[in-house]
Every structure is written in structure tokens, then in C-alpha cells.
Scaffold this active site. Structure first.
Site, PDB file in Angstrom:
ATOM      1  N   GLU A 100      13.180 -29.464 -67.403  1.00  0.00           N
ATOM      2  CA  GLU A 100      12.824 -30.304 -68.548  1.00  0.00           C
ATOM      3  C   GLU A 100      13.464 -29.753 -69.853  1.00  0.00           C
ATOM      4  OE1 GLU A 100      10.315 -29.039 -66.686  1.00  0.00           O
ATOM      5  OE2 GLU A 100       9.399 -30.760 -65.688  1.00  0.00           O
ATOM      6  N   TRP A 227      29.051 -21.308 -27.655  1.00  0.00           N
ATOM      7  CA  TRP A 227      28.094 -21.914 -28.532  1.00  0.00           C
ATOM      8  C   TRP A 227      27.903 -23.278 -28.153  1.00  0.00           C
ATOM      9  CZ3 TRP A 227      25.600 -19.014 -32.009  1.00  0.00           C
ATOM     10  CH2 TRP A 227      26.219 -17.785 -32.413  1.00  0.00           C
ATOM     11  N   ARG A 241      18.788 -21.801 -43.197  1.00  0.00           N
ATOM     12  CA  ARG A 241      18.334 -20.371 -43.244  1.00  0.00           C
ATOM     13  C   ARG A 241      18.033 -20.041 -44.747  1.00  0.00           C
ATOM     14  NH1 ARG A 241      22.008 -17.424 -38.706  1.00  0.00           N
ATOM     15  NH2 ARG A 241      21.210 -18.148 -36.909  1.00  0.00           N
ATOM     16  N   GLY A 347      13.702 -19.792 -28.391  1.00  0.00           N
ATOM     17  CA  GLY A 347      13.841 -20.674 -27.222  1.00  0.00           C
ATOM     18  C   GLY A 347      12.500 -21.720 -26.950  1.00  0.00           C
ATOM     19  N   GLY A 348      12.683 -22.248 -25.661  1.00  0.00           N
ATOM     20  CA  GLY A 348      11.669 -23.179 -25.568  1.00  0.00           C
ATOM     21  C   GLY A 348      10.260 -22.536 -25.191  1.00  0.00           C
ATOM     22  N   ALA A 352       7.330 -23.950 -27.548  1.00  0.00           N
ATOM     23  CA  ALA A 352       6.145 -24.692 -26.943  1.00  0.00           C
ATOM     24  C   ALA A 352       4.943 -24.198 -27.409  1.00  0.00           C
ATOM     25  CB  ALA A 352       6.223 -24.747 -25.382  1.00  0.00           C
TER      26      ALA A 352
HETATM   27  N1  LIG Z   1      20.778 -23.189 -28.444  1.00  0.00           N
HETATM   28  C1  LIG Z   1      19.801 -22.788 -29.134  1.00  0.00           C
HETATM   29  O1  LIG Z   1      19.534 -23.496 -30.280  1.00  0.00           O
HETATM   30  C2  LIG Z   1      19.148 -21.462 -28.735  1.00  0.00           C
HETATM   31  C3  LIG Z   1      19.298 -21.101 -27.657  1.00  0.00           C
HETATM   32  N2  LIG Z   1      18.545 -20.013 -27.213  1.00  0.00           N
HETATM   33  C4  LIG Z   1      18.618 -19.548 -25.932  1.00  0.00           C
HETATM   34  O2  LIG Z   1      17.147 -19.737 -25.326  1.00  0.00           O
HETATM   35  C5  LIG Z   1      17.143 -18.600 -24.133  1.00  0.00           C
HETATM   36  C6  LIG Z   1      15.879 -18.039 -24.575  1.00  0.00           C
HETATM   37  O3  LIG Z   1      14.710 -18.862 -24.326  1.00  0.00           O
HETATM   38  P1  LIG Z   1      13.452 -18.458 -24.108  1.00  0.00           P
HETATM   39  O4  LIG Z   1      13.418 -17.265 -23.066  1.00  0.00           O
HETATM   40  O5  LIG Z   1      12.374 -19.382 -24.112  1.00  0.00           O
HETATM   41  O6  LIG Z   1      13.113 -17.340 -25.511  1.00  0.00           O
HETATM   42  P2  LIG Z   1      12.370 -17.441 -26.693  1.00  0.00           P
HETATM   43  O7  LIG Z   1      12.733 -17.206 -27.979  1.00  0.00           O
HETATM   44  O8  LIG Z   1      11.396 -18.477 -26.899  1.00  0.00           O
HETATM   45  O9  LIG Z   1      11.346 -15.969 -26.476  1.00  0.00           O
HETATM   46  C7  LIG Z   1      10.073 -16.213 -25.664  1.00  0.00           C
HETATM   47  C8  LIG Z   1       9.575 -14.621 -25.824  1.00  0.00           C
HETATM   48  O10 LIG Z   1       8.699 -14.847 -26.952  1.00  0.00           O
HETATM   49  C9  LIG Z   1       7.706 -13.882 -27.060  1.00  0.00           C
HETATM   50  N3  LIG Z   1       6.530 -14.390 -27.665  1.00  0.00           N
HETATM   51  C10 LIG Z   1       5.746 -13.783 -28.557  1.00  0.00           C
HETATM   52  N4  LIG Z   1       4.609 -14.512 -28.652  1.00  0.00           N
HETATM   53  C11 LIG Z   1       4.676 -15.463 -27.770  1.00  0.00           C
HETATM   54  C12 LIG Z   1       3.713 -16.478 -27.302  1.00  0.00           C
HETATM   55  N5  LIG Z   1       2.583 -16.430 -27.831  1.00  0.00           N
HETATM   56  N6  LIG Z   1       4.041 -17.433 -26.308  1.00  0.00           N
HETATM   57  C13 LIG Z   1       5.208 -17.229 -25.796  1.00  0.00           C
HETATM   58  N7  LIG Z   1       6.285 -16.396 -26.103  1.00  0.00           N
HETATM   59  C14 LIG Z   1       5.848 -15.371 -27.023  1.00  0.00           C
HETATM   60  C15 LIG Z   1       7.812 -13.166 -25.624  1.00  0.00           C
HETATM   61  O11 LIG Z   1       8.441 -11.979 -25.928  1.00  0.00           O
HETATM   62  P3  LIG Z   1       8.413 -10.718 -24.951  1.00  0.00           P
HETATM   63  O12 LIG Z   1       8.610 -11.174 -23.719  1.00  0.00           O
HETATM   64  O13 LIG Z   1       9.502  -9.614 -25.742  1.00  0.00           O
HETATM   65  O14 LIG Z   1       6.924 -10.281 -25.102  1.00  0.00           O
HETATM   66  C16 LIG Z   1       8.678 -14.179 -24.965  1.00  0.00           C
HETATM   67  O15 LIG Z   1       9.107 -13.624 -23.852  1.00  0.00           O
HETATM   68  C17 LIG Z   1      18.349 -17.746 -24.379  1.00  0.00           C
HETATM   69  O16 LIG Z   1      19.082 -18.091 -23.289  1.00  0.00           O
HETATM   70  C18 LIG Z   1      18.905 -18.033 -25.660  1.00  0.00           C
HETATM   71  O17 LIG Z   1      20.243 -17.994 -25.677  1.00  0.00           O
HETATM   72  C19 LIG Z   1      17.546 -19.336 -27.942  1.00  0.00           C
HETATM   73  C20 LIG Z   1      17.364 -19.948 -28.986  1.00  0.00           C
HETATM   74  C21 LIG Z   1      18.137 -21.096 -29.648  1.00  0.00           C
HETATM   75  N1  LIG Z   2      23.463 -21.172 -29.318  1.00  0.00           N
HETATM   76  C1  LIG Z   2      23.140 -21.680 -30.792  1.00  0.00           C
HETATM   77  C2  LIG Z   2      22.305 -21.286 -31.572  1.00  0.00           C
HETATM   78  N2  LIG Z   2      21.441 -20.371 -31.326  1.00  0.00           N
HETATM   79  C3  LIG Z   2      20.570 -19.722 -32.074  1.00  0.00           C
HETATM   80  O1  LIG Z   2      21.401 -18.923 -33.462  1.00  0.00           O
HETATM   81  C4  LIG Z   2      21.114 -17.550 -33.060  1.00  0.00           C
HETATM   82  C5  LIG Z   2      22.372 -16.734 -33.243  1.00  0.00           C
HETATM   83  O2  LIG Z   2      22.485 -16.598 -34.689  1.00  0.00           O
HETATM   84  P1  LIG Z   2      23.670 -15.669 -35.366  1.00  0.00           P
HETATM   85  O3  LIG Z   2      23.758 -14.217 -34.631  1.00  0.00           O
HETATM   86  O4  LIG Z   2      23.278 -15.317 -36.722  1.00  0.00           O
HETATM   87  O5  LIG Z   2      24.805 -16.351 -35.293  1.00  0.00           O
HETATM   88  C6  LIG Z   2      20.644 -17.373 -31.670  1.00  0.00           C
HETATM   89  O6  LIG Z   2      19.910 -16.240 -31.340  1.00  0.00           O
HETATM   90  C7  LIG Z   2      19.789 -18.440 -31.674  1.00  0.00           C
HETATM   91  O7  LIG Z   2      18.599 -18.351 -32.324  1.00  0.00           O
HETATM   92  N3  LIG Z   2      22.205 -22.061 -32.765  1.00  0.00           N
HETATM   93  C8  LIG Z   2      23.102 -23.043 -33.199  1.00  0.00           C
HETATM   94  O8  LIG Z   2      22.940 -23.342 -34.341  1.00  0.00           O
HETATM   95  N4  LIG Z   2      24.131 -23.416 -32.278  1.00  0.00           N
HETATM   96  C9  LIG Z   2      24.117 -22.636 -31.005  1.00  0.00           C
HETATM   97  O9  LIG Z   2      25.036 -23.176 -30.437  1.00  0.00           O
END
Ligand SMILES: NC(=O)C1=CN([C@@H]2O[C@H](COP(=O)(O)OP(=O)(O)OC[C@H]3O[C@@H](n4cnc5c(N)ncnc54)[C@H](OP(=O)(O)O)[C@@H]3O)[C@@H](O)[C@H]2O)C=CC1
Ligand SMILES: Nc1c(N[C@@H]2O[C@H](COP(=O)(O)O)[C@@H](O)[C@H]2O)[nH]c(=O)[nH]c1=O
Length: 613
Positions: A100, A227, A241, A347-348, A352
């Protein structure tokens, strides 16, 4: 038990503070023009309100998330059918001048008889209603407010003050209702979604972001993911971020990707990085353990790999144990640390779990025009226990944007909270002073500048005039600027002098703190040798100056007599009280010391007067 604060050093005579100059940043083109036809008054009110929301968003990504305030002052053209913007401003960061005031300054005389559009009812981090008085003194005759403030101690206060000054205040949804206002209100809600979600649900606003191929994979079957999305999309991720207090990944993503998770291509706020790992089975060496780039927290299961936890702690990584590591408890923890906004880049598997725990509020899905295939290739969200398409979560307020060759789809999983009934503004973190009995109830906590006693924070926008080594008076934008710079004052090295100037010119106290801490880590040899023994004196002098310069702050401090003051910083265990009262709370102690001294002076002069009469 720590030693008591050192005896006070005399503060200089108070002088009129110089205002801080905040240069406006223009990053995106506005959807709403500076001139709008006045033919339909609702249309132009709604358009200027949307513009106020747009302006409010300009600091995002550059500073730590904070409530976003924008102010647009507009008036009809003397002889034309249009109304025109004559001034606008936004809150750049905590501790900087309010929207303001900036808008009124830009408008000058043209503000007389004009209308001010505010996306959010003003707060009062100055402690003296500066936002309201700026509009009154500028001669504004009407104010249009998008949203009432969600925090109870601020809600309706500014609106009432403006009305009591004879200014017409129209609040959307109360005094102004139409489809156009509903749309404008949505813009106002979205720009402050983190604050609203945090206040309503007592968890930070959580955004899940992922990059997937056109066939829905986030990595190849091997786990290789660099990527999926293109360079421009990844640039947008840096911006996301920068808008967040923390970025979260799961243990598997650390093992697989060795990410850095910094906002390195955007010069601005750097979020904390959080790894959730139940097993703590993480690599010995990882980019995330380089805490010079950004702070890292590992959240793990109680008792998991204690030896490795110690190794992490030696590297400067903070390890936090949870009885049962899960997304909701981690979010409650982030709430306690004061975070407004968190970005999930996991990751997934973890996404989830976070969606099932209902802590994710918004999704950003980057979709790249690529096909990778693979039956076992990871997908963005693991099992949610749904088996009918009718159970699918429908995203709300969906937007689509093309980013180079990629498509970004974003939408809310949970609706933006309804603002009525009023959201109570509980003190952010109940902490105890270690010297006070746990049964003590009179505790006043302060931390963020928007808290009830936020003006006590070193980030509050109160410039101080302090003598330098030669005795010349210098104005410092905030106590934080002064304190951080004094780590390097008096060191016979031109580089130290440059750092002092760099901190003094920082655009916000957050930036001053970041520069001060980073330079301290980078150049420990430039820190004045007596710093550890002098830092309490330095802080005391700055606080004494602040509270003697601003009479309303003295009054506010005296109004707390009988209460224990605690800076509720969850991570600063020297100046703050910590999350569970484990901090030394030196800031609270110095303020209480100052309060006793002022009370003593007031009593002595009252006694002297009593003797005279
Ligand atoms: N394209 C994209 O945007 C992205 C891609 N990726 C890719 O995804 C893949 C990894 O996926 P994902 O295995 O699902 O990895 P996550 O990042 O989902 O990690 C899963 C891990 O999270 C930890 N965790 C802690 N608390 C919990 C909970 N309550 N429930 C579940 N998990 C928990 C565990 O770690 P711990 O085992 O150490 O106990 C578990 O193994 C890689 O190939 C990566 O390159 C990942 C992020 C983004
Ligand atoms: N592969 C993928 C992503 N992945 C996410 O970005 C992280 C890597 O970040 P940095 O190390 O800071 O560059 C990686 O661990 C995952 O969480 N993100 C995206 O926008 N696009 C992509 O294709």
C-alpha cells in the site's frame, strides 16, 4: 546453563529512519492492462482486482514464501471512458515496505479521490497500521478488498480502520457479487493458496510435481530419468523450487538420481531439501550432503542406521527421527517449522503415500512428447487402492500451458479452503523458555512478521540508525541486516568490507541472513575474531535502537509485561526457542531485558515526578 546476556551498551540517540527502496521487479506480462473501460464499473473493479493479485505474485520465487500482498491504485481518466492505474506495489519479502505504501508513493497526488484494489486485507507487520495510514494519507476514497485476512488477529481489522476513517470499503463476496467478482476472487485465492491452506489445514501447502513421457512414465525401466522434460520445463521447476520452503524426495530417488534439488538457475530463495527414507539406507556420498549449496534434512524411522545418521550429522545434514515415518507426520513437522509451501519431487512410491495421506493439494504434471515404453518403467503415482475409473481424483481449476515442446497441466486436488468460518490464528509454535517452569502459561511466541507480535522479529520492517566505527550514523534497513553485517565489521580486509556492503544493500532481511550465513561458511577467516563473544552485544545494541526509535514498539513491548517472550524459531537454537523449548531463546531474553530496563526507567521517572509534586 548459558551465561546471562552481557550488560547493555548505550544506543545512539534515535533519528528519523531512512525508508528502504525496493525496486519493482517485472517478470511476467500482466493479463490485465493498466487502463480499463469504466463503462461497466463491475468489470473494471474486477479487472483491477485481478491485476492486484497478479502484482502480488511478483515476489514469488525470489524470496521465502510469505503472504502475498498487491495494491493497485486506479482512477478514472479526466476526460475519457477509461480508468487508469496510477500506482502499484507489492510486498517483496518479510521486512520490506508494504504494498500500500509503495503504491501510494508511486501515485503521489494522483491517489487523491482514487480507488485502491487489494487482493488481501492488509496485515500489520509494522505494528502501527502503516498499510492503512498510507492509504488514508494518500487521499484514497474507496478500497476494494478481494479477501479478508485469514488470520484471526488480523481479520477485519484493517477494513474496520479504513471505514472508521470515512473510506468506502467494498469486500468481494460481501459488498460486491457477480460472476466477474467470483473470477477475480479465484485469482486472489490462488495467489495466497499457501497461506490459506496452511491456516485451514495446519499443514503447509503441498505441490506434487513430476515429468512424464507421453506414455506416462517418469523414467525408463532401468530407472534412468535424465531427462524426461525439456530444458525450458526444467527451468520452470527451478522457479517452482524458489517458491517453496522445502523440496521433498524419497530415498529411492536419492539412490537412483543423486539429485541436487537447488533453484540454481534462478537467483533467489533456496528451499530446504528433505529426504524421506525409512531405512536410512542412503549413499555415503551424495549431492544432497553438500550443505553449502542448501540445507538438507533426512527424515527417517526412529533407530534406523544410527551410525550412518551420525555420519550425516558430521557433514552438517540434520537428521530427524519419526516414530512412524509417513507423509502426514512429516507435513506436521514442516508446519511446526513455519513452512508455508512444500514441493514434492519424489517418484511414484512416495507420491502415492502422500496423496493417500491427503497432504497433496496441487499437482504440476509436465508431459514430454516422448514414448519410452516398458512394463516396469516407473509411473508418477503408485498404488492408490482404486480399481474403478469412477474413483479417480478429479483435478479442480485445471490449467494447461505449452512450454516449448512439453505440456504443463496443473490443477488442485483439494479445493482452496472456504474462508468462513474464521480460521483461528494459533501461535505458530508453542515453545518454552528453558528458565521458565513448564507450568508457566504467560508465554508470547513470535517468529514470522505476520504473527501477532511479529514486529518483535528481527525481520520486521523497522530501519535503525547506528553509528559506525568512525562514529558516523548509518541507516540499516532492519536489525537482521545490521546483525549479519557485523560478523565482518572491523576486519582489516577489503573483501570483508565488500561483504558488509553486500549485506547492507540486501533487498530483504531474508537475503541479508542468507548472504551473511553463506559468506560466514565460505570465508570463516573474514569473520571478526571476537564475534562469538560480541554477538550478544551487537544484537542488544540493534534492538535497543529499534525499540527506542519507534514509540509504538516500546508500547508493544511494555504491553507484554509479565509474559515470557520466546522467538519461536524451530531451527535457530541460540537466538530462538526451538521446536520443543530446547533452544536458548537469546532473542526473547534480550527483549525481556530491554523491557525490564524500560520499565525501570519509566518507574524511576514516575517516582521522580511524584517527589516533585
Ligand atoms: N521424472 C520425474 O519427475 C521423476 C522421476 N523419478 C524417478 O523415479 C524413480 C524412483 O521412484 P520411486 O522408487 O517411486 O522413488 P520415491 O522417490 O518415491 O522413493 C521411495 C522411497 O521413499 C521412502 N519413503 C519414506 N517414507 C515412505 C512412505 N511412507 N511410503 C513410501 N515410501 C516412503 C522409502 O525410502 P527408503 O527405501 O530409503 O526407506 C521408499 O523406498 C527413479 O527412477 C527416479 O529417477 C523420481 C522423481 C521424479
Ligand atoms: N527427471 C526429471 C525430473 N526429476 C526430478 O528432478 C530431480 C533432479 O534435480 P536436479 O538434480 O536439481 O537437477 C530428480 O531427482 C527428480 O526429483 N524433473 C524434471 O523436471 N524433469 C525430468 O526430466
Amino acid at each position: 546453563m548459558p551465561p546471562p546476556p552481557r550488560p547493555p551498551v548505550a544506543a545512539p540517540a534515535p533519528a528519523a529512519p531512512c525508508p528502504i527502496r525496493v525496486a519493482p521487479i517485472r517478470r511476467r506480462l500482466h493479463a490485465v492492462p493498466r487502463a480499463v473501460s469504466v463503462a461497466a464499473s463491475h468489470a473494471h473493479d474486477a479487472a483491477f482486482l485481478r491485476r492486484a493479485a497478479d502484482v502480488a505474485d511478483r515476489s514469488a520465487g525470489l524470496t521465502c514464501p510469505h503472504p502475498n500482498f498487491g495494491c493497485v491504485i486506479a482512477r478514472p481518466e479526466p476526460d475519457g471512458p477509461e480508468a487508469r492505474v496510477v500506482g502499484e506495489g507489492f510486498l517483496y519479502a518479510q521486512g520490506t515496505r508494504c504494498a500500500e505504501l509503495l503504491a501510494a508513493e508511486e501515485a503521489g497526488e494522483r491517489a487523491r479521490g482514487a480507488t485502491a484494489y487489494l487482493n488481501l486485507e492488509p496485515g500489520d507487520c509494522y505494528g502501527d497500521s502503516t498499510a492503512v495510514s498510507s492509504l488514508v494519507q494518500a487521499g484514497i476514497t474507496r478500497v476494494v478488498v478481494g479477501l479478508r485476512h485469514p488470520l484471526k488477529h488480523l481479520r477485519g481489522k484493517a477494513i474496520q480502520s479504513l471505514r472508521s476513517e470515512g473510506i468506502q470499503v467494498d469486500v468481494v463476496g460481501e459488498d460486491l457479487q457477480s460472476k466477474l467478482f467470483k473470477e477475480a476472487l479465484t485469482s486472489c485465492l490462488i495467489v495466497n493458496a499457501p497461506l490459506l491452506y496452511r491456516a485451514a489445514f495446519r499443514v503447509p501447502f503441498s505441490v506434487l510435481k513430476y515429468a512424464m513421457t507421453a506414455d506416462g512414465k517418469i523414467a525408463a525401466s532401468s530407472g534412468h530419468a535424465s531427462w524426461v522434460s525439456g530444458r525450458a520445463s526444467r527451468g520452470r521447476v527451478f522457479e517452482l523450487r524458489g517458491r517453496s520452503d522445502a523440496v521433498i524426495v524419497g530415498g529411492n530417488t536419492v539412490r537412483r538420481d543423486d539429485p541436487r534439488l537447488t533453484a540454481r538457475h534462478v537467483k533467489g530463495h533456496v528451499p530446504v531439501r528433505i529426504v524421506m527414507s525409512q531405512t536410512c539406507n542412503l549413499p555415503e556420498e551424495a549431492n544432497l550432503w553438500n550443505v553449502h549449496e542448501a540445507y538438507t534434512i533426512v527424515a527417517t524411522q526412529r533407530g534406523a542406521r544410527r551410525d550412518f545418521q551420525k555420519k550425516l550429522a558430521m557433514k552438517g545434514v540434520e537428521v530427524v527421527e519419526f516414530d512412524m515415518l509417513n507423509p502426514r507426520d512429516v507435513m506436521s513437522y514442516c508446519y511446526d517449522r513455519g513452512y508455508l509451501s512444500v514441493l514434492w519431487e519424489c517418484g511414484g512410491t512416495l507420491s502415492a503415500a502422500a496423496i493417500s495421506a491427503r497432504v497433496i493439494h496441487k499437482v504440476y504434471a509436465f508431459c514430454a512428447p516422448k514414448i519410452i515404453g516398458g512394463v516396469t518403467a516407473p509411473t508418477p503415482v503408485g498404488d492408490l487402492g482404486m480399481n474403478q475409473m469412477t474413483q479417480a481424483i478429479d483435478l479442480i481449476d485445471v490449467s494447461y500451458e505449452q512450454i516449448d515442446r512439453d505440456m504443463l497441466m496443473s490443477g488442485f486436488i483439494q479445493p482452496i479452503p472456504d474462508l468462513s468460518p474464521v480460521i483461528p490464528s494459533a501461535d505458530e509454535i508453542p515453545s518454552d523458555d528453558p528458565e521458565v517452569s513448564p507450568y508457566e502459561t504467560n508465554i508470547i511466541s513470535f517468529y514470522k512478521t505476520w504473527d501477532t507480535f511479529g514486529a518483535f522479529s528481527n525481520f520486521s520492517p523497522h530501519p535503525i540508525d547506528m553509528p559506525d566505527e568512525k562514529g558516523d550514523c548509518l541507516t540499516w534497513p532492519t536489525v537482521e541486516h545490521y546483525y549479519q553485517a557485523h560478523k565482518f565489521v572491523g576486519v582489516d580486509n577489503p573483501q570483508a568490507s565488500d561483504i558488509v556492503q553486500e549485506i547492507k544493500q540486501a533487498r530483504s532481511p531474508e537475503e541479508a541472513a542468507r548472504i551473511g550465513r553463506t559468506r560466514q561458511r565460505e570465508f570463516p577467516e573474514l569473520i571478526r575474531p571476537d564475534w562469538e563473544s560480541m554477538k550478544i552485544d551487537v544484537m542488544y545494541r540493534a534492538l535497543k535502537c529499534k525499540f527506542s526509535t519507534y514509540a509504538h514498539l516500546t508500547e508493544m513491548l511494555l504491553s507484554t509485561a509479565g509474559s515470557v517472550l520466546v522467538e519461536a524459531s524451530p531451527h535457530d537454537l541460540f537466538w530462538g526457542g526451538g521446536r520443543e523449548g530446547e533452544g536458548l531463546n537469546y532473542l526473547g531474553r534480550l527483549l525481556m531485558q530491554l523491557r525490564s530496563e524500560i520499565l525501570g526507567t519509566v518507574r524511576t521517572s514516575a517516582e521522580a515526578q511524584g517527589q516533585e509534586t
